[in-house]
Enzyme design. Structure first.
Site, PDB file in Angstrom:
ATOM      1  N   CYS A  48       0.842  -1.210   0.000  1.00  0.00           N
ATOM      2  CA  CYS A  48       0.000   0.000   0.000  1.00  0.00           C
ATOM      3  C   CYS A  48       0.876   1.259   0.000  1.00  0.00           C
ATOM      4  O   CYS A  48       1.616   1.512   0.951  1.00  0.00           O
ATOM      5  CB  CYS A  48      -0.928  -0.012   1.213  1.00  0.00           C
ATOM      6  SG  CYS A  48      -1.796   1.542   1.474  1.00  0.00           S
ATOM      7  N   CYS A  51       0.145   3.633   2.827  1.00  0.00           N
ATOM      8  CA  CYS A  51       0.710   3.186   4.109  1.00  0.00           C
ATOM      9  C   CYS A  51       2.159   3.648   4.252  1.00  0.00           C
ATOM     10  O   CYS A  51       2.585   4.070   5.335  1.00  0.00           O
ATOM     11  CB  CYS A  51       0.632   1.668   4.223  1.00  0.00           C
ATOM     12  SG  CYS A  51      -1.053   1.006   4.193  1.00  0.00           S
TER      13      CYS A  51
END
Length: 437
Positions: A48, A51
């Site tokens: 991600c 993230c």
């Protein structure tokens, strides 16, 4: 010079090590800690891109909470390693941030900034409803918050409903109790107990007969009548049954048209609040990037748009908005259905939106972590190419077998000489037969 550079690098690495020490890497056993401790947890995946961007912010949050003496622990957990966690806690996107408080968990849905997350953590980790015991304390709270809900009075059935609603909406705003004596003198109550929302420089009282369910009223009133709306607050408005009327402007380079649109929208939110309070949320947005992604098109700034976040639909005015009367006509045309509704969540629009979101996610991944993204996407592609190549270049098994009735090479006798030709029935040819041949 090189020595100075090494010293700076060493100092930075030391800061990173210290700050990252305030964020604990968790495993699936962290649920055991939740019984007696407060935890702010990020659920993430290595692939991600968002993230990776959020990681240093989480470290800053952990360091500041620790310096403040907060009882809240900060951690993160990789859901690709602990796969059961994602389904157990209903994780739908990444990064997901939750605060665990006893048997309750609260989802954070605001901006991914240090200050916003710390404010959320402090608000939710404390008592759901806080008492305002003096005039000075009431004034202090009002000076620090743009919007608060206050219950006025003693014990009652309404107070129980208020506490229940506060538990649900504490993730968004603040809830207090107070006596009549600590309220500003400008506040006039017709009856007690009462619930008031203080915002926009004034206050509004809850009326059960007119406003209906208390939770519904709080959900509707938890935004200012007019404010700067970002992508996070706009996403939350999908939960409301309201349309969102936006002036989309460029705050860095404000034009006369931008100022006019903002002024008209703000004026409408105050002068026509009672008329539109059930139908519209008013505000403005800085920049058109998010709106362009939402409508999968591009509109030149500044412009006015009405969004229906429930069905991902939108309406644009067909003529230029010059006066408040023009804006009123446009908003009314949306309500009566005469304005053209664009977008929506039909099959084709949904498919197109999924494709655009996937493309945006892939681009973000490569921008944030190019090498990791190449590995993630390159590995399966390489395996597929290898399988296809092996399939195309493989020799069929039947091609390796000799034809029936034929030999792969001349047969040899025991002395290494060619064996004599044999008839089909295995009988050696006679001399006469050889002559005939």
């Amino acid at each position: 010079m090189a020595r100075m550079r090494n010293l700076i690098l060493t100092a930075l690495l030391s800061v990173i090590v210290v700050v990252s020490g305030y964020v604990e890497e968790l495993d699936d056993k962290f649920k055991e800690y939740l019984k007696n401790e407060l935890w702010l947890v990020e659920f993430y995946t290595p692939w991600c891109a968002y993230c990776h961007t959020f990681e240093p912010i989480l470290y800053e949050v952990g360091a500041e909470l620790k310096s403040m003496g907060s009882p809240v622990n900060v951690g993160k957990i990789d859901t690709t390693v602990h796969t059961s966690i994602a389904s157990e806690f209903n994780i739908r996107g990444y990064p997901t941030i939750k605060l665990f408080k006893g048997d309750l968990s609260f989802d954070y849905k605001g901006p991914r900034t240090k200050d916003a997350i710390i404010e959320f953590t402090n608000r939710v980790s404390g008592p759901v409803v806080k008492p305002l015991s003096s005039v000075q304390l009431f004034q202090h709270v009002m000076s620090h918050h743009d919007l608060i809900f206050v219950y006025i009075g003693q014990e009652s059935l309404l107070k129980k409903k208020y506490y229940k609603a506060a538990t649900e909406y504490i993730v968004h705003t603040y809830f207090f109790t107070a006596s009549e004596e600590v309220l500003p003198k400008a506040v006039t109550l017709q009856d007690v107990p009462a619930i008031a929302v203080f915002k926009d420089g004034t206050y509004y009282l809850y009326n059960e007969i007119v406003d209906g369910d208390l939770s519904f009223w709080i959900n509707r009133e938890r935004f200012p009548s007019y404010f700067q709306i970002d992508s996070f607050s706009l996403y939350q408005m999908g939960e409301l049954s309201k349309l969102v009327a936006l002036a989309v402007v460029d705050e860095k380079n404000p034009s006369e048209k931008s100022i006019r649109y903002k002024t008209l929208m703000e004026r409408l939110s105050t002068e026509y609040r009672d008329h539109y309070k059930s139908d519209y949320q008013f505000g403005y947005m800085d920049g058109n990037e998010y709106i362009n992604g939402l409508i999968m098109g591009e509109v030149e700034m500044p412009f006015i748009i009405v969004l229906n976040m429930t069905i991902d639909g939108y309406c644009l005015p067909e003529s230029t908005i010059e006066t408040i009367e023009d804006l009123l006509r446009f908003l009314n045309s949306v309500l009566d259905g005469s304005a053209k509704l664009l977008g929506g969540n039909g099959f084709l629009q949904h498919t197109k939106r999924v494709f655009n979101k996937a493309r945006s996610t892939v681009v973000s991944m490569f921008q944030a972590a190019p090498f990791f993204s190449c590995f993630v996407f390159g590995l399966p592609v390489g395996i597929v190419v290898l399988v296809i190549w092996r399939t195309c270049t493989a020799v069929p098994a039947d091609d390796e077998k000799p034809m029936e009735g034929a030999t792969a090479s001349p047969a040899l006798d025991a002395h290494g000489r060619k064996a004599k030709e044999m008839q089909p029935d295995g009988i050696e040819k006679t001399s006469e037969a050889k002559k005939e041949d």
